[in-house]
Design a protein around this motif. Structure first.
Motif, PDB file in Angstrom:
ATOM      1  N   ARG A  73     -35.696  15.821  21.526  1.00 46.40           N
ATOM      2  CA  ARG A  73     -35.232  16.842  22.476  1.00 46.40           C
ATOM      3  C   ARG A  73     -34.868  18.134  21.750  1.00 46.40           C
ATOM      4  O   ARG A  73     -35.148  19.234  22.226  1.00 46.40           O
ATOM      5  CB  ARG A  73     -34.019  16.338  23.257  1.00 46.40           C
ATOM      6  CG  ARG A  73     -34.296  15.144  24.149  1.00 46.40           C
ATOM      7  CD  ARG A  73     -35.158  15.555  25.342  1.00 46.40           C
ATOM      8  NE  ARG A  73     -35.807  14.387  25.910  1.00 46.40           N
ATOM      9  CZ  ARG A  73     -35.262  13.621  26.867  1.00 46.40           C
ATOM     10  NH1 ARG A  73     -34.099  13.936  27.377  1.00 46.40           N
ATOM     11  NH2 ARG A  73     -35.902  12.571  27.322  1.00 46.40           N
TER      12      ARG A  73
ATOM     13  N   LYS B  58     -25.237  16.695  24.055  1.00 50.11           N
ATOM     14  CA  LYS B  58     -25.700  15.504  24.787  1.00 50.11           C
ATOM     15  C   LYS B  58     -25.962  15.864  26.253  1.00 50.11           C
ATOM     16  O   LYS B  58     -26.997  15.512  26.822  1.00 50.11           O
ATOM     17  CB  LYS B  58     -24.605  14.430  24.688  1.00 50.11           C
ATOM     18  CG  LYS B  58     -24.819  13.204  25.542  1.00 50.11           C
ATOM     19  CD  LYS B  58     -25.702  12.207  24.844  1.00 50.11           C
ATOM     20  CE  LYS B  58     -25.939  10.994  25.738  1.00 50.11           C
ATOM     21  NZ  LYS B  58     -27.239  10.393  25.483  1.00 50.11           N
ATOM     22  N   ALA B  59     -25.018  16.571  26.873  1.00 53.83           N
ATOM     23  CA  ALA B  59     -25.157  16.905  28.297  1.00 53.83           C
ATOM     24  C   ALA B  59     -26.346  17.827  28.542  1.00 53.83           C
ATOM     25  O   ALA B  59     -27.060  17.680  29.531  1.00 53.83           O
ATOM     26  CB  ALA B  59     -23.868  17.540  28.811  1.00 53.83           C
ATOM     27  N   PHE B  60     -26.560  18.766  27.631  1.00 53.60           N
ATOM     28  CA  PHE B  60     -27.640  19.728  27.853  1.00 53.60           C
ATOM     29  C   PHE B  60     -29.014  19.140  27.551  1.00 53.60           C
ATOM     30  O   PHE B  60     -29.994  19.484  28.208  1.00 53.60           O
ATOM     31  CB  PHE B  60     -27.424  20.979  26.987  1.00 53.60           C
ATOM     32  CG  PHE B  60     -26.584  22.029  27.653  1.00 53.60           C
ATOM     33  CD1 PHE B  60     -25.213  21.862  27.768  1.00 53.60           C
ATOM     34  CD2 PHE B  60     -27.163  23.174  28.184  1.00 53.60           C
ATOM     35  CE1 PHE B  60     -24.422  22.816  28.391  1.00 53.60           C
ATOM     36  CE2 PHE B  60     -26.384  24.142  28.820  1.00 53.60           C
ATOM     37  CZ  PHE B  60     -25.013  23.958  28.921  1.00 53.60           C
TER      38      PHE B  60
ATOM     39  N   PRO C 134     -28.878  13.812  28.706  1.00 59.09           N
ATOM     40  CA  PRO C 134     -27.717  13.246  29.399  1.00 59.09           C
ATOM     41  C   PRO C 134     -27.887  11.794  29.851  1.00 59.09           C
ATOM     42  O   PRO C 134     -26.894  11.111  30.044  1.00 59.09           O
ATOM     43  CB  PRO C 134     -27.557  14.165  30.614  1.00 59.09           C
ATOM     44  CG  PRO C 134     -28.896  14.785  30.831  1.00 59.09           C
ATOM     45  CD  PRO C 134     -29.527  14.884  29.474  1.00 59.09           C
ATOM     46  N   LYS C 135     -29.100  11.322  29.989  1.00 61.17           N
ATOM     47  CA  LYS C 135     -29.295  10.043  30.683  1.00 61.17           C
ATOM     48  C   LYS C 135     -29.321   8.824  29.763  1.00 61.17           C
ATOM     49  O   LYS C 135     -28.948   7.733  30.173  1.00 61.17           O
ATOM     50  CB  LYS C 135     -30.607  10.085  31.492  1.00 61.17           C
ATOM     51  CG  LYS C 135     -30.584  11.080  32.649  1.00 61.17           C
ATOM     52  CD  LYS C 135     -29.821  10.547  33.847  1.00 61.17           C
ATOM     53  CE  LYS C 135     -29.353  11.613  34.823  1.00 61.17           C
ATOM     54  NZ  LYS C 135     -30.415  12.309  35.527  1.00 61.17           N
ATOM     55  N   THR C 136     -29.796   8.977  28.536  1.00 64.04           N
ATOM     56  CA  THR C 136     -29.965   7.764  27.728  1.00 64.04           C
ATOM     57  C   THR C 136     -28.618   7.296  27.172  1.00 64.04           C
ATOM     58  O   THR C 136     -27.706   8.083  26.988  1.00 64.04           O
ATOM     59  CB  THR C 136     -30.921   8.008  26.537  1.00 64.04           C
ATOM     60  OG1 THR C 136     -30.336   8.988  25.698  1.00 64.04           O
ATOM     61  CG2 THR C 136     -32.280   8.487  27.009  1.00 64.04           C
ATOM     62  N   PRO C 137     -28.512   5.991  26.915  1.00 65.30           N
ATOM     63  CA  PRO C 137     -27.249   5.475  26.362  1.00 65.30           C
ATOM     64  C   PRO C 137     -26.979   6.074  24.982  1.00 65.30           C
ATOM     65  O   PRO C 137     -27.902   6.445  24.269  1.00 65.30           O
ATOM     66  CB  PRO C 137     -27.501   3.971  26.249  1.00 65.30           C
ATOM     67  CG  PRO C 137     -28.753   3.687  26.996  1.00 65.30           C
ATOM     68  CD  PRO C 137     -29.522   4.950  27.097  1.00 65.30           C
ATOM     69  N   ILE C 138     -25.693   6.164  24.650  1.00 60.36           N
ATOM     70  CA  ILE C 138     -25.312   6.664  23.331  1.00 60.36           C
ATOM     71  C   ILE C 138     -25.468   5.539  22.318  1.00 60.36           C
ATOM     72  O   ILE C 138     -25.038   4.421  22.571  1.00 60.36           O
ATOM     73  CB  ILE C 138     -23.854   7.147  23.352  1.00 60.36           C
ATOM     74  CG1 ILE C 138     -23.753   8.402  24.215  1.00 60.36           C
ATOM     75  CG2 ILE C 138     -23.348   7.418  21.940  1.00 60.36           C
ATOM     76  CD1 ILE C 138     -22.355   8.901  24.395  1.00 60.36           C
TER      77      ILE C 138
ATOM     78  N   TYR D  80     -18.400  17.280  34.011  1.00 61.47           N
ATOM     79  CA  TYR D  80     -19.386  16.506  33.249  1.00 61.47           C
ATOM     80  C   TYR D  80     -18.967  16.212  31.821  1.00 61.47           C
ATOM     81  O   TYR D  80     -19.518  15.322  31.188  1.00 61.47           O
ATOM     82  CB  TYR D  80     -20.734  17.249  33.241  1.00 61.47           C
ATOM     83  CG  TYR D  80     -20.749  18.497  32.374  1.00 61.47           C
ATOM     84  CD1 TYR D  80     -20.325  19.724  32.880  1.00 61.47           C
ATOM     85  CD2 TYR D  80     -21.150  18.443  31.044  1.00 61.47           C
ATOM     86  CE1 TYR D  80     -20.320  20.854  32.092  1.00 61.47           C
ATOM     87  CE2 TYR D  80     -21.146  19.576  30.249  1.00 61.47           C
ATOM     88  CZ  TYR D  80     -20.729  20.785  30.776  1.00 61.47           C
ATOM     89  OH  TYR D  80     -20.712  21.906  29.985  1.00 61.47           O
TER      90      TYR D  80
ATOM     91  N   ARG E 282     -14.721  11.433  39.947  1.00 57.94           N
ATOM     92  CA  ARG E 282     -16.100  11.502  40.452  1.00 57.94           C
ATOM     93  C   ARG E 282     -16.452  10.208  41.159  1.00 57.94           C
ATOM     94  O   ARG E 282     -17.197  10.196  42.126  1.00 57.94           O
ATOM     95  CB  ARG E 282     -17.078  11.695  39.287  1.00 57.94           C
ATOM     96  CG  ARG E 282     -16.918  12.978  38.523  1.00 57.94           C
ATOM     97  CD  ARG E 282     -17.988  13.102  37.427  1.00 57.94           C
ATOM     98  NE  ARG E 282     -17.825  12.113  36.394  1.00 57.94           N
ATOM     99  CZ  ARG E 282     -17.227  12.327  35.225  1.00 57.94           C
ATOM    100  NH1 ARG E 282     -16.757  13.532  34.955  1.00 57.94           N
ATOM    101  NH2 ARG E 282     -17.111  11.376  34.336  1.00 57.94           N
TER     102      ARG E 282
ATOM    103  N   GLY F 267     -21.678  10.342  36.424  1.00 58.84           N
ATOM    104  CA  GLY F 267     -21.576  11.788  36.288  1.00 58.84           C
ATOM    105  C   GLY F 267     -21.178  12.284  34.913  1.00 58.84           C
ATOM    106  O   GLY F 267     -21.204  13.490  34.672  1.00 58.84           O
TER     107      GLY F 267
ATOM    108  N   PHE G 255     -21.623  13.600  31.405  1.00 60.57           N
ATOM    109  CA  PHE G 255     -22.714  14.364  30.779  1.00 60.57           C
ATOM    110  C   PHE G 255     -23.689  14.958  31.809  1.00 60.57           C
ATOM    111  O   PHE G 255     -24.680  15.552  31.429  1.00 60.57           O
ATOM    112  CB  PHE G 255     -23.532  13.510  29.787  1.00 60.57           C
ATOM    113  CG  PHE G 255     -22.712  12.903  28.684  1.00 60.57           C
ATOM    114  CD1 PHE G 255     -21.895  13.702  27.900  1.00 60.57           C
ATOM    115  CD2 PHE G 255     -22.757  11.541  28.431  1.00 60.57           C
ATOM    116  CE1 PHE G 255     -21.131  13.147  26.886  1.00 60.57           C
ATOM    117  CE2 PHE G 255     -21.993  10.986  27.407  1.00 60.57           C
ATOM    118  CZ  PHE G 255     -21.185  11.789  26.641  1.00 60.57           C
TER     119      PHE G 255
ATOM    120  N   ILE H 296     -24.569  17.608  34.076  1.00 56.03           N
ATOM    121  CA  ILE H 296     -24.266  18.979  34.501  1.00 56.03           C
ATOM    122  C   ILE H 296     -24.613  19.177  35.971  1.00 56.03           C
ATOM    123  O   ILE H 296     -23.980  19.941  36.684  1.00 56.03           O
ATOM    124  CB  ILE H 296     -25.065  19.957  33.601  1.00 56.03           C
ATOM    125  CG1 ILE H 296     -24.415  20.012  32.220  1.00 56.03           C
ATOM    126  CG2 ILE H 296     -25.159  21.341  34.223  1.00 56.03           C
ATOM    127  CD1 ILE H 296     -25.251  20.735  31.184  1.00 56.03           C
TER     128      ILE H 296
END
Lengths: 450, 683
Positions: free
Chosen positions: A4, A73-75, A78-82, A182, B102, B106, B108, B110
């Motif tokens: 990414r 991470k958010a930008f 955001p979806k995959t597990p850490i 978020y 929330r 939600g 992470f 945006i």
């Protein structure tokens, strides 16, 4: 994460932001960031950030990395597990003994305030990297509210809450109202009124959406919270540790700022500022019948509010979040007497609002105007008068950067409409010599909000 | 032999994929069953189809119990009633703000958008009323002119009204007054007030529960009316009962007032049925593993009692009514395997449902599902038709997996099918951990009870993943939920916020509230046909140490003359839960709960074993672990009581296939259940 990052354009991205005050010293603290995308890794360099301070607004070495990790991470992903690798591509440089990497003897009680400021600064830079993810700013800080007093039968009670604000708008999405955002965990931030009233000599008179307080935009920020808590006993005191009471959450991509946080006392129907430094209150004496009024920040807007779909504005009016007057003054949406949108008047009103905006011509200078930690922006006197501002007021410039450049006005006697900026200002704005750009005041409450 | 005119108990379980009907013929202890596709949007039609499929005489039905997903579906699809809320001044946004969480993910995100409240803001209407925390009324509502408000609600064509006032848990007079006043002005609009649904402290959770109830009441009433009319037309004279989320049955009038108590109406039947299976198998503690076409439900049963949870949430909305602690995940036989954004393989929660169904059903489904993975791995038959006449199409499964494999950069589809199964098993094991490890129980101390259409196929793998020593597969595993329904007692749960510090309250003060609660419950059960000797009432109290905020539930003798036993029981519970107790700290009671049962007759369930002839019907290659293994296929109908074998083995029967991995020892118990011992665990 690396793939990414690799998809992002290489380069340096800049942003800055302020802690309004450490609580004792009126001078703000600045965070400066240079974010570098280099292949499949990211470096965040906070060189130039203010030194650690005697007030509580410091944090240890973990927070800066935490903030960069959270926002990146958010930008980007955001979806995959850490997992163990998620944050390997990120490195952070934070000057030792700066207030974001403080050392022993620096108090760190306000570390949440610092962490959320770093989030805000990193989000502004990441918005440059990935504009479609850019998002209006948040309430900042935790909004620690303490109401304390003697407990019946001995001892002390402390009612403590940390009310959430509105979330920021993003492309295609309005912010949400009074909710965890978020970048933070999903915890309660206010107590139930019934629990408060059964435990403490307090009465919650009101707990509602703070109407009118959104950051306007083509997509608007979420509205904050308004909460009135009445003191029933003869003695009590109020302490508050919060941020963004003076410097409100920024809007992005031409969106407006949200309403700033405000924590005040209503006594006999009159508003009282419980401290000299807004939002930082230490043991203010309350009396029976006083109302502690908590008003939290609205999220920053995204995009030009004059481009907002009038139907969405009409929906906000129908829901009573905005009055028809606010809709007209802030969005240029005019309603017919029956309540429907008057399309022709709306177009005309939007044109006239757009033409009333104040623009300046940018001039590159060799030196930034930095006054202590504050960035100063020289504003010609005629322009200052158009903007209704005086020396020392907060203004913002909108360039190509996703977030505005903010600074304190230095009103100068020149007969032109030129604003000159030093190299870091030009970088922050992502602007060039000769650009025409908008300048405007930064108000703690949007138009029409008392 | 003269026919018993009321010989049938009928249970109907509507799942996401199939509607199961089970009929217990109490005259000759036999079971009849049928399975028809569930009809989204026309659930009652599916029920009628299933009933006619069964082919029994409608007039001979003695009792009819129904598990329905109508409330859940209406909420998820936002097809509830247009609802208004009347509330205290300053609190119209409580539903919207809650406690600022929330509530649905939600982090992470945006672009997170908070779900809208179920009541539109202009229909959240404040009235000048206020009660203090001690119950004192600061502002009476009696005398308030509700007429303009009623007119507004009529103009807006509001279909249901919720009333929620702050501190009504302490004194609900203003709620009752407002409800009565509005009731006089609004005909035919159901009105409910918060303390009538749940009487606990915490305005957001109470209002949310009340609004859910109001929002769903008209939908549930309409469904129940349609269903009972249609059943009447078919000649069903027996009363129709609905399963409640608390695991008990409710009469139609009860359900019509308490729609919020029916969210788990579908899955609770399985837990009730599991208790009966435990009794017959002499097992005290088990975890249910109910896997259907769309989802898997797990619940923990401790000492033959399913656990109850009071703080629940449905979608983004808190729901504070007692429900069986059932955890549901979106992994069922029809769950679709797909490739995520980051290139990794994922299974579910999307499901192929009954139509088109998995690719192997040959009804036009092209997506690779868990069932297709099972078929590719030899775990389902290709050569013979399944019960219900379905013949599986292996080529279609393979085509679906080849196309999935291409998205992952090609590879062996057997390995891929194995991977899909492993992901599904990991998720299901996670669900089992959720109800056990996360609640302080060790799953290795429990038996795993596999049922539902796909449960017996996967339960052994989940047991191996979690080192659970024992698996039980009941007879008729595809119909256990329906069986649980037709054996369910009626159950009412009532709560009252009452209490104080044990040091300050006299136990004699309990008599008033407990006898009031019991009187109300007894009357309701009597109206439903339960004389007092068939009623069972049990009190518990929610307690905590003074200064704590979370409570623990402790049983209560309402006639006790001292607090000693309550104090001791609380200390024990506190030690069990938190590892310590504090004898020097005063404890306090917060709520009184009453569980009232109307006990129904429960016929013994002794299913005859087979004759032991030709138990093995075929042998085929089946994929176990990481290789193909020769595996005998058993016909369960022919297995005698006491019959035993060591896996591998596949046991086929109507409504379920048990897939026993190598090494497991399987024994047929007297009541027909399979008792299976995990070879990898020393007991």
């Amino acid at each position: 994460m690396r793939s990414r990052i690799a998809d992002c354009p290489d380069g340096d991205y800049f942003s800055e932001g302020y802690i309004e005050s450490d609580g004792s010293n009126p001078e703000p603290l600045v965070v400066r960031l240079k974010l570098t995308i280099d292949g499949d890794s990211i470096q965040a360099d906070f060189t130039g950030t203010s030194a650690q301070t005697n007030g509580p607004t410091n944090c240890g070495p973990a927070m800066a990395f935490n903030a960069v990790g959270t926002i990146v991470k958010a930008f980007l992903d955001p979806k995959t597990p850490i997992n163990n690798g998620s944050f390997n591509p990120i490195s952070v440089t934070a000057p030792e003994k700066s207030f974001i990497n403080a050392r022993e003897t620096a108090p760190c009680g306000g570390m949440a305030e610092v962490k959320f400021l770093i989030d805000s600064v990193v989000a502004a830079a990441m918005g440059q990297v990935v504009p479609e993810m850019s998002v209006g700013d948040l309430k900042g800080g935790a909004n620690h509210i303490h109401i304390a007093g003697p407990r019946e039968g001995g001892g002390t009670y402390i009612h403590y809450e940390w009310p959430a604000g509105g979330t920021g708008a993003s492309a295609g999405v309005d912010g949400s109202n009074a909710v965890r955002s978020y970048n933070e965990g999903d915890f309660n931030s206010i107590q139930s009124a019934e629990t408060v009233e059964s435990q403490y000599p307090l009465r919650v008179e009101r707990c509602e959406v703070r109407n009118g307080g959104c950051g306007d935009g083509a997509f608007r920020g979420g509205f904050g919270l308004r909460r009135d808590i009445k003191v029933l006993d003869e003695t009590a005191m109020l302490s508050v540790l919060s941020e963004k009471n003076v410097i409100p959450p920024y809007g992005v991509a031409g969106g407006n700022n949200g309403a700033a946080n405000r924590f005040v006392v209503v006594r006999n129907g009159k508003l009282i500022q419980p401290s000299d430094v807004p939002g930082k209150v230490s043991g203010f004496g309350l009396q029976a019948g006083d109302l502690v009024r908590e008003e939290t920040a609205g999220g920053g807007g995204f995009g030009d509010p004059l481009n907002r779909d009038p139907a969405l504005v009409a929906e906000d009016v129908r829901l009573d979040y905005l009055t028809a007057e606010q809709a007209e003054a802030r969005y240029g949406v005019v309603f017919e007497s029956g309540g429907g949108v008057d399309a022709a008047s709306t177009s005309a009103r939007r044109l006239s609002l757009a033409s009333a905006r104040v623009t300046a011509t940018l001039e590159a200078s060799n030196e930034d105007d930095i006054d202590g930690s504050r960035r100063r922006i020289s504003v010609p006197r005629a322009m200052a008068s158009d903007l209704c501002i005086v020396d020392g007021d907060l203004v913002e410039l909108r360039g190509n950067a996703i977030a505005p450049l903010r600074g304190w006005a230095r009103v100068v006697d020149v007969a032109n409409n030129i604003i000159s900026l030093g190299p870091t200002g030009m970088r922050l704005l992502d602007a060039d010599h000769g650009d025409q750009l908008e300048i405007r005041t930064v108000q703690t409450a949007p138009e029409g909000v008392v | 032999m003269s026919d018993n005119p009321q010989r049938y108990l009928v249970g109907i379980d509507v799942g996401g994929t199939f509607t199961d009907i089970l009929c217990l013929d109490i005259q000759n202890q036999s079971l009849l069953s049928a399975k028809t596709p569930s009809l989204p949007g026309k659930q009652w039609e599916g029920v009628l189809n299933a009933l006619s499929e069964l082919g029994i005489s409608a007039g001979d039905i003695r009792a009819f119990v129904h598990g329905t997903t109508i409330a859940t579906n209406a909420l998820l699809e936002r097809k509830g009633a247009k609802t208004a809320m009347v509330t205290t001044e300053g609190f119209r946004d409580t539903l919207e703000i809650g406690r600022t969480r929330r509530l649905i993910g939600g982090l992470f995100d945006i672009k997170f958008v908070r779900p809208k409240p179920l009541v539109d803001r202009p229909l959240r209407i404040e009235v000048p009323e206020r009660t203090a925390a001690n119950g004192e009324i600061l502002n009476e509502i009696a005398g308030y002119d509700f007429e303009p408000l009623a007119e507004l609600l009529k103009d807006e064509e509001v279909e249901a009204v919720a009333i929620g006032f702050v501190n009504s848990y302490a004194n609900n007079k203003t709620e009752r007054d407002a409800s009565a006043a509005l009731g006089r002005l609004l005909d035919d609009v159901p009105i409910c007030f918060s303390t009538d649904v749940v009487a606990e402290q915490g305005e957001f959770h109470r209002f949310s529960t009340c609004v859910l109830n109001a929002y769903l009441t008209p939908v549930v009433i309409k469904y129940l009316e349609t269903l009972s009319e249609e059943l009447n037309d078919k000649g069903v004279k027996a009363p129709v009962n609905i399963m409640g989320s608390n695991g008990g049955a409710m009469t139609l009038p009860q359900a019509a007032k308490f729609a919020a108590g029916t969210f788990l109406s579908g899955p609770v039947g399985g837990a009730g049925g599991a208790v009966r299976i435990c009794e017959m198998a002499n097992v005290d503690d088990c975890i249910t593993f109910d896997m259907g076409g769309t989802s898997t439900d797990v619940a923990l049963i401790y000492q033959r009692t399913p656990r109850i949870s009071h703080d629940n949430q449905i979608d983004a909305y808190p729901l504070q009514v007692p429900q069986l602690d059932i955890h549901t995940i979106g992994a069922g036989g029809g769950s679709i395997a797909w490739v995520q954004d980051d290139g990794t393989l994922e299974v579910g929660p999307q499901s192929a449902g009954a139509l088109p169904g998995p690719a192997c059903y040959g009804r036009g489904g092209e997506e690779p599902t868990i069932s297709d993975a099972n078929l590719i791995l030899g775990r389902l038959p290709t050569e013979r038709t399944l019960s219900g006449g379905l013949r599986l199409d292996k080529a279609a499964s393979e085509a679906a997996f080849i196309s999935l494999s291409k998205k992952l950069g090609d590879g062996d589809i057997v390995q891929l099918a194995d991977g899909v199964l492993r992901i599904a098993v990991a998720k299901m094991a996670g669900a089992v951990r959720e109800v056990s490890v996360h609640r302080g129980f060790d799953p290795r101390d429990f038996a795993l009870l596999g049922f539902g259409g796909a449960g017996p196929m996967h339960v052994f793998l989940v047991a191996e993943e979690l080192a659970v020593p024992q698996v039980i597969v009941p007879r008729y595993p595809g119909h256990l939920s329906a069986l649980g329904q037709l054996l369910a007692d009626q159950r009412l749960d009532a709560v009252r916020a009452w209490g104080g510090k044990l040091s300050a309250v006299d136990p004699a003060e309990l008599r008033g509230p407990t006898s009031e609660m019991k009187t109300v419950a007894s009357k309701t059960l009597l109206d439903a046909g339960f004389e007092s000797e068939r009623q069972k009432h049990t009190f518990t109290v929610d307690m905590r140490y003074v200064g704590q905020s979370f409570t623990l539930s402790v049983s209560l003798d309402e006639n006790a003359s001292s607090w000693d036993s309550v104090r001791d029981a609380f200390a024990r519970r506190h030690t069990e839960t938190f590892g310590h107790a504090d004898a020097n700290n005063d404890a306090e009671i917060v709520n009184i709960w009453l569980v009232s049962l109307g006990v129904v007759d429960k016929p013994t369930l002794a299913f005859n074993g087979g004759d032991g002839v030709d138990v093995i019907v075929e042998e085929r290659k089946v994929w176990f672990g990481d290789d193909w293994t020769d595996c005998p296929i058993y016909n369960r109908d022919r297995m005698e009581t006491g019959f035993s074998f060591v896996g591998p083995g596949i046991i086929e029967e109507a409504g379920g296939t048990s897939i026993v991995p190598p090494g497991w020892r399987v024994t047929v118990l007297e009541a027909g259940s399979l008792d299976c011992a995990n070879p990898l665990v020393d007991v």
